[in-house]
Motif scaffolding. Structure first.
Motif, mmCIF file in Angstrom:
data_model
loop_
_atom_site.group_PDB
_atom_site.id
_atom_site.type_symbol
_atom_site.label_atom_id
_atom_site.label_comp_id
_atom_site.label_asym_id
_atom_site.label_seq_id
_atom_site.Cartn_x
_atom_site.Cartn_y
_atom_site.Cartn_z
ATOM 1 N N GLY A 9 -8.787 9.003 3.338
ATOM 2 C CA GLY A 9 -10.045 8.378 3.727
ATOM 3 C C GLY A 9 -9.977 6.906 3.496
ATOM 4 O O GLY A 9 -10.781 5.945 4.172
ATOM 5 N N GLU A 10 -9.104 6.454 2.847
ATOM 6 C CA GLU A 10 -8.838 4.751 2.429
ATOM 7 C C GLU A 10 -7.927 4.064 3.733
ATOM 8 O O GLU A 10 -7.809 3.190 3.907
ATOM 9 N N HIS A 11 -7.450 5.127 4.359
ATOM 10 C CA HIS A 11 -6.610 4.762 5.613
ATOM 11 C C HIS A 11 -7.508 4.709 6.747
ATOM 12 O O HIS A 11 -8.298 5.703 6.892
ATOM 13 N N GLY A 12 -7.191 4.043 7.829
ATOM 14 C CA GLY A 12 -7.717 4.241 9.137
ATOM 15 C C GLY A 12 -7.108 5.339 9.888
ATOM 16 O O GLY A 12 -6.291 6.139 9.377
ATOM 17 N N SER A 13 -7.760 5.461 10.990
ATOM 18 C CA SER A 13 -6.918 6.407 12.217
ATOM 19 C C SER A 13 -5.997 5.988 12.948
ATOM 20 O O SER A 13 -5.680 6.615 13.702
ATOM 21 N N SER A 14 -5.561 4.768 12.834
ATOM 22 C CA SER A 14 -4.587 4.216 13.642
ATOM 23 C C SER A 14 -3.159 4.871 13.386
ATOM 24 O O SER A 14 -3.122 5.479 12.601
ATOM 25 N N GLY A 15 -2.277 4.956 14.427
ATOM 26 C CA GLY A 15 -1.025 5.562 14.230
ATOM 27 C C GLY A 15 0.053 4.878 13.139
ATOM 28 O O GLY A 15 0.456 5.676 12.320
ATOM 29 N N TRP A 16 -0.339 3.571 12.993
ATOM 30 C CA TRP A 16 0.439 2.959 11.844
ATOM 31 C C TRP A 16 -0.109 3.329 10.327
ATOM 32 O O TRP A 16 0.943 3.638 9.621
ATOM 33 N N GLU A 17 -1.325 3.337 10.328
ATOM 34 C CA GLU A 17 -1.675 3.694 9.055
ATOM 35 C C GLU A 17 -1.601 4.989 8.501
ATOM 36 O O GLU A 17 -1.379 5.776 7.503
ATOM 37 N N THR A 48 0.762 -1.284 -0.049
ATOM 38 C CA THR A 48 0.113 -0.113 0.126
ATOM 39 C C THR A 48 1.030 1.026 -0.005
ATOM 40 O O THR A 48 0.666 2.141 -0.787
ATOM 41 N N PHE A 49 2.005 1.153 0.790
ATOM 42 C CA PHE A 49 3.145 2.329 0.860
ATOM 43 C C PHE A 49 3.476 2.810 -0.618
ATOM 44 O O PHE A 49 3.288 3.995 -0.990
ATOM 45 N N TRP A 50 3.843 1.818 -1.216
ATOM 46 C CA TRP A 50 4.418 1.945 -2.623
ATOM 47 C C TRP A 50 3.573 2.585 -3.569
ATOM 48 O O TRP A 50 3.804 3.193 -4.647
ATOM 49 N N LYS A 51 2.177 1.832 -3.558
ATOM 50 C CA LYS A 51 1.234 2.270 -4.356
ATOM 51 C C LYS A 51 0.736 4.016 -4.119
ATOM 52 O O LYS A 51 0.628 4.599 -4.929
ATOM 53 N N ASP A 52 0.694 4.191 -2.979
ATOM 54 C CA ASP A 52 0.481 5.454 -2.637
ATOM 55 C C ASP A 52 1.420 6.401 -3.007
ATOM 56 O O ASP A 52 1.191 7.450 -3.367
ATOM 57 N N ALA A 53 2.647 6.063 -2.751
ATOM 58 C CA ALA A 53 3.719 6.909 -2.965
ATOM 59 C C ALA A 53 3.761 7.029 -4.510
ATOM 60 O O ALA A 53 4.241 8.264 -4.949
ATOM 61 N N PHE A 54 3.513 6.007 -5.161
ATOM 62 C CA PHE A 54 3.610 6.421 -6.687
ATOM 63 C C PHE A 54 2.486 7.133 -7.248
ATOM 64 O O PHE A 54 2.698 8.167 -7.890
ATOM 65 N N LYS A 55 1.235 7.079 -6.605
ATOM 66 C CA LYS A 55 0.309 7.659 -6.993
ATOM 67 C C LYS A 55 0.424 9.260 -6.634
ATOM 68 O O LYS A 55 0.041 10.105 -7.317
ATOM 69 N N ILE A 56 0.895 9.590 -5.574
ATOM 70 C CA ILE A 56 1.282 11.076 -4.821
ATOM 71 C C ILE A 56 2.279 11.467 -5.750
ATOM 72 O O ILE A 56 2.169 12.874 -6.053
ATOM 73 N N ALA A 57 3.547 10.701 -6.124
ATOM 74 C CA ALA A 57 4.478 11.362 -7.006
ATOM 75 C C ALA A 57 3.906 11.901 -8.397
ATOM 76 O O ALA A 57 4.213 12.849 -8.887
ATOM 77 N N VAL A 58 2.868 11.141 -8.919
ATOM 78 C CA VAL A 58 2.416 11.514 -10.208
ATOM 79 C C VAL A 58 1.386 12.678 -9.995
ATOM 80 O O VAL A 58 1.192 13.554 -10.751
ATOM 81 N N LEU A 59 0.710 12.669 -8.878
ATOM 82 C CA LEU A 59 -0.340 13.880 -8.613
ATOM 83 C C LEU A 59 0.372 14.951 -8.434
ATOM 84 O O LEU A 59 -0.261 16.171 -8.827
ATOM 85 N N LEU A 60 1.680 14.993 -7.911
ATOM 86 C CA LEU A 60 2.560 16.250 -7.397
ATOM 87 C C LEU A 60 2.914 16.796 -8.852
ATOM 88 O O LEU A 60 3.468 17.884 -8.949
ATOM 89 N N ASN A 61 2.963 16.211 -10.029
ATOM 90 C CA ASN A 61 2.851 16.791 -11.222
ATOM 91 C C ASN A 61 4.553 17.185 -11.482
ATOM 92 O O ASN A 61 4.612 18.463 -11.708
ATOM 93 N N PRO A 62 5.540 16.303 -11.356
ATOM 94 C CA PRO A 62 6.828 16.979 -11.316
ATOM 95 C C PRO A 62 7.357 17.672 -12.461
ATOM 96 O O PRO A 62 8.202 18.451 -12.616
ATOM 97 N N GLY A 63 6.762 16.920 -13.799
ATOM 98 C CA GLY A 63 6.979 17.355 -15.184
ATOM 99 C C GLY A 63 6.758 18.941 -15.468
ATOM 100 O O GLY A 63 7.508 19.776 -15.611
#
Length: 198
Positions: A129-137, A3-18
């Protein structure tokens, strides 16, 4: 970890570095490497701070506006799709003018609204919203955001070299490819939102 890698990749794309890189090169002009590194660092820090605010206030925003995650998926997906179409068609907002000595350009327009625009904000709220409220998530979501921002920082810090190697045409192609990835993310957001609402 997946989940971390999927979210990291998604966020990297969303930040629109180009697109951010293209604006970064235009605004810093022929300034020295030290100035560009400082602007890149400030842009990354501002983006990280704004992203954390969005991640941790998403639930509260939903409550205040009386909306749910699926409704926001549809609305945010539509906004993100519009941004992606504008990028693919080459109609993203362009920044004119020569070199700007003031480091405030790292906040506006580089971090906000170029990196943290409406599409990125929508995507981060959905991720939160897809993550829970726990400290780990929560920690996983923030770590994914930090990884995405690190990619943006790496792209900006190599901006001077990129300017030597790539011309405006290649940067434009990179921006359009980023737009295609964004459109796919937007389509998925809309389809999931509509599917869960039916």
């Amino acid at each position: 970890m997946e989940t971390f890698w999927k979210d990291a990749f998604k966020i990297a794309v969303l930040l629109n570095p180009g697109a951010v890189l293209a604006a970064f090169l235009a605004l810093t002009g022929n300034r020295g490497a030290a100035f560009r590194r400082r602007i890149a660092a400030l842009t990354a820090l501002t983006t990280l701070a704004a992203g954390c605010v969005v991640l941790f206030s998403g639930t509260m925003i939903f409550s205040l506006l009386d909306i749910n995650l699926n409704q926001f998926r549809v609305g945010g997906g539509i906004i993100l799709m519009i941004c992606a179409i504008m990028m693919v068609w080459g109609r993203e907002d362009r920044i004119s003018g020569g070199p700007v000595p003031d480091s405030s350009i790292s906040v506006v327009p580089l971090a906000i609204p170029m990196a943290m625009g409406p599409g990125t904000t929508a995507g981060l709220i959905v991720i939160a919203g897809e993550h829970g409220s726990s400290g780990w998530e929560c920690g996983t979501a923030v770590s994914a955001l930090a990884a995405g921002v690190l990619v943006l920082f790496a792209v900006l810090t190599t901006g001077a070299l990129s300017e030597r190697w790539f011309n405006r045409t290649i940067l434009s192609v990179i921006t359009r490819l980023t737009g295609l990835f964004l459109s796919a993310i937007a389509a998925k957001m809309i389809l999931i939102g509509v599917g869960n609402s039916l």
